[in-house]
Design a protein around this motif. Structure first.
Motif, mmCIF file in Angstrom:
data_model
loop_
_atom_site.group_PDB
_atom_site.id
_atom_site.type_symbol
_atom_site.label_atom_id
_atom_site.label_comp_id
_atom_site.label_asym_id
_atom_site.label_seq_id
_atom_site.Cartn_x
_atom_site.Cartn_y
_atom_site.Cartn_z
ATOM 1 N N ASN A 72 7.293 -8.680 0.954
ATOM 2 C CA ASN A 72 8.738 -8.697 1.200
ATOM 3 C C ASN A 72 9.488 -8.344 -0.081
ATOM 4 O OD1 ASN A 72 8.637 -9.514 3.912
ATOM 5 N ND2 ASN A 72 8.328 -11.637 3.285
ATOM 6 N N GLY A 73 10.485 -7.494 0.050
ATOM 7 C CA GLY A 73 11.299 -7.121 -1.098
ATOM 8 C C GLY A 73 10.651 -6.098 -2.008
ATOM 9 N N ALA A 74 9.523 -5.497 -1.563
ATOM 10 C CA ALA A 74 8.798 -4.528 -2.403
ATOM 11 C C ALA A 74 9.578 -3.222 -2.599
ATOM 12 C CB ALA A 74 7.437 -4.219 -1.778
ATOM 13 N N GLY A 75 10.521 -2.957 -1.685
ATOM 14 C CA GLY A 75 11.294 -1.715 -1.792
ATOM 15 C C GLY A 75 11.004 -0.722 -0.674
ATOM 16 N N LYS A 76 10.291 -1.167 0.365
ATOM 17 C CA LYS A 76 9.874 -0.262 1.446
ATOM 18 C C LYS A 76 11.071 0.324 2.196
ATOM 19 C CE LYS A 76 7.514 -3.608 3.418
ATOM 20 N NZ LYS A 76 7.857 -4.733 2.508
ATOM 21 N N SER A 77 11.965 -0.557 2.665
ATOM 22 C CA SER A 77 13.131 -0.048 3.411
ATOM 23 C C SER A 77 14.037 0.771 2.494
ATOM 24 C CB SER A 77 13.925 -1.204 4.023
ATOM 25 O OG SER A 77 13.137 -1.908 4.954
ATOM 26 N N THR A 78 14.086 0.387 1.226
ATOM 27 C CA THR A 78 14.907 1.162 0.283
ATOM 28 C C THR A 78 14.387 2.598 0.176
ATOM 29 O OG1 THR A 78 15.432 -0.845 -0.946
ATOM 30 C CG2 THR A 78 15.795 1.240 -2.095
ATOM 31 N N TYR A 96 21.855 6.106 -0.433
ATOM 32 C CA TYR A 96 22.258 5.790 -1.811
ATOM 33 C C TYR A 96 21.850 6.926 -2.739
ATOM 34 C CZ TYR A 96 21.580 0.992 0.035
ATOM 35 O OH TYR A 96 21.581 -0.141 0.778
ATOM 36 N N GLN A 115 14.790 -1.679 10.787
ATOM 37 C CA GLN A 115 14.000 -2.907 10.851
ATOM 38 C C GLN A 115 14.585 -3.846 11.914
ATOM 39 O OE1 GLN A 115 13.375 -4.103 6.841
ATOM 40 N NE2 GLN A 115 12.098 -5.847 7.372
ATOM 41 N N HIS A 159 3.810 -4.636 8.348
ATOM 42 C CA HIS A 159 3.134 -5.753 7.679
ATOM 43 C C HIS A 159 1.728 -5.975 8.242
ATOM 44 C CE1 HIS A 159 5.901 -7.351 4.778
ATOM 45 N NE2 HIS A 159 6.901 -7.226 5.635
HETATM 46 N N1 LIG Z 1 22.059 -2.462 -1.010
HETATM 47 C C1 LIG Z 1 21.415 -3.275 -1.835
HETATM 48 N N2 LIG Z 1 22.030 -3.861 -2.872
HETATM 49 C C2 LIG Z 1 21.368 -4.682 -3.729
HETATM 50 N N3 LIG Z 1 20.052 -4.962 -3.639
HETATM 51 C C3 LIG Z 1 19.378 -4.393 -2.627
HETATM 52 C C4 LIG Z 1 20.010 -3.529 -1.679
HETATM 53 N N4 LIG Z 1 19.069 -3.118 -0.783
HETATM 54 C C5 LIG Z 1 17.917 -3.705 -1.163
HETATM 55 N N5 LIG Z 1 18.098 -4.466 -2.256
HETATM 56 C C6 LIG Z 1 17.061 -5.228 -2.965
HETATM 57 O O1 LIG Z 1 16.004 -4.327 -3.262
HETATM 58 C C7 LIG Z 1 14.730 -4.960 -3.109
HETATM 59 C C8 LIG Z 1 13.912 -4.190 -2.117
HETATM 60 O O2 LIG Z 1 14.462 -4.385 -0.823
HETATM 61 P P1 LIG Z 1 13.881 -3.708 0.467
HETATM 62 O O3 LIG Z 1 14.771 -4.070 1.612
HETATM 63 O O4 LIG Z 1 13.667 -2.255 0.222
HETATM 64 O O5 LIG Z 1 12.470 -4.424 0.604
HETATM 65 P P2 LIG Z 1 11.353 -4.309 1.730
HETATM 66 O O6 LIG Z 1 10.094 -3.924 1.063
HETATM 67 O O7 LIG Z 1 11.850 -3.459 2.851
HETATM 68 O O8 LIG Z 1 11.219 -5.837 2.194
HETATM 69 P P3 LIG Z 1 10.957 -6.487 3.659
HETATM 70 O O9 LIG Z 1 9.470 -6.474 3.861
HETATM 71 O O10 LIG Z 1 11.470 -7.885 3.506
HETATM 72 O O11 LIG Z 1 11.721 -5.691 4.665
HETATM 73 C C9 LIG Z 1 15.016 -6.401 -2.703
HETATM 74 O O12 LIG Z 1 14.991 -7.191 -3.850
HETATM 75 C C10 LIG Z 1 16.422 -6.317 -2.115
HETATM 76 O O13 LIG Z 1 17.097 -7.541 -2.240
#
Ligand SMILES: Nc1ncnc2c1ncn2[C@@H]1O[C@H](COP(=O)(O)OP(=O)(O)OP(=O)(O)O)[C@@H](O)[C@H]1O
Ligand SMILES: [Mg+2]
Length: 239
Positions: free
Chosen positions: A36-42, A51, A82, A191
């Motif tokens: 969780n929070g690895a940056g996948k959705s980003t 962005y 998601q 996951h």
């Molecule tokens: N718009 C934003 N502004 C600030 N921080 C952000 C933003 N989007 C994501 N983050 C941060 O970037 C990091 C990666 O988030 P992301 O959503 O990409 O994780 P993820 O791998 O998709 O996690 P998950 O498995 O929980 O969906 C996290 O620490 C999140 O809080």
């Protein structure tokens, strides 16, 4: 087909995606996993132009960096979210037509919408309002709206979340059919390792925005760095 080259995204002090480079080949099902929070959705948000970022993203020879999301959609990149994103007051039919009208860049294509409704077995719900659909229906609708844009690549963000074993099996079959029968390249964030090892040809594991490993699922799930950071010893022992 799709290449990320040294892509970095910072949210203030936080480095959400850290110097990430990888390539997805035409016809592949490419998996992305990580805590969780690895940056996948980003990563998806950067590919789809939500962005600005450092580095370069190239799709079919076209540099997407700096392009607005609607142009990236029209270049052939479609995604699901998601948390299902739907237009609650529209019917299934209208929602897919919106995808077709605005996403494809070639205008409405009723025959294409018919084909998707049949492919997803949504005929019975065609004129149902989307907020009346169950979770599986909403998931299929979201995939349908993405397909309506006539993409070259479909990016799924945790499509199995909240589904039971039977639904997971149905979604896996659907993803395989989209890949094989529609010939679409697919990226899937998930996951469930079992889903990824069964569906994908290549698996990217990220942690804290950085690549841990990018390899065949067989090799990636046996990589000591991956086991340590993500999967855990239990998985390795059971497999
Ligand atoms: N718009 C934003 N502004 C600030 N921080 C952000 C933003 N989007 C994501 N983050 C941060 O970037 C990091 C990666 O988030 P992301 O959503 O990409 O994780 P993820 O791998 O998709 O996690 P998950 O498995 O929980 O969906 C996290 O620490 C999140 O809080
Ligand atoms: Mg996510």
């Amino acid at each position: 087909m799709l290449a990320l080259k040294n892509v970095t995204k910072k949210f203030g002090e936080l480095i959400a995606v850290n110097d990430l480079s990888f390539t997805v080949e035409q016809g592949q099902i490419f998996g992305i996993a990580g805590p969780n929070g690895a940056g996948k959705s980003t990563v998806y948000n950067l590919i789809t132009g939500f962005y600005p970022y450092e580095g370069e993203i190239v799709f079919n020879g076209k540099n997407l960096s700096g392009m607005p999301p609607y142009k990236i959609a029209r270049a052939g990149i479609a995604r699901t979210f998601q948390i299902p994103q739907i237009f609650p007051s529209l019917t299934v039919d209208t929602s897919l037509n919106v995808g077709s009208r605005f996403g494809s860049g070639t205008g409405l294509d009723p025959a294409h919408v018919d084909k998707i409704i049949e492919f997803l077995e949504l005929s019975e719900d065609r004129f149902t309002k989307t907020n009346k659909l169950n979770l599986m229906g909403k998931k299929k609708l979201m995939i349908g709206a993405a397909l309506a844009t006539k993409p070259g690549i479909l990016m799924l963000d945790e499509p199995m979340a909240g589904s039971n074993a039977r639904e997971i099996k149905a979604l896996m079959d659907l993803i395989l059919r989209i890949n094989q029968e529609m010939g679409l390249t697919i990226i899937i964030i998930e996951h469930f390792m079992k889903v990824l090892t069964e569906l994908t040809q290549e698996l990217l594991i990220i942690e804290s925005g950085s690549m841990i490993c990018c390899d065949s699922p067989e090799k990636a799930t046996r990589d000591p760095k991956v086991i340590e950071s993500y999967i855990g010893d239990a998985y390795a022992e059971n497999n």
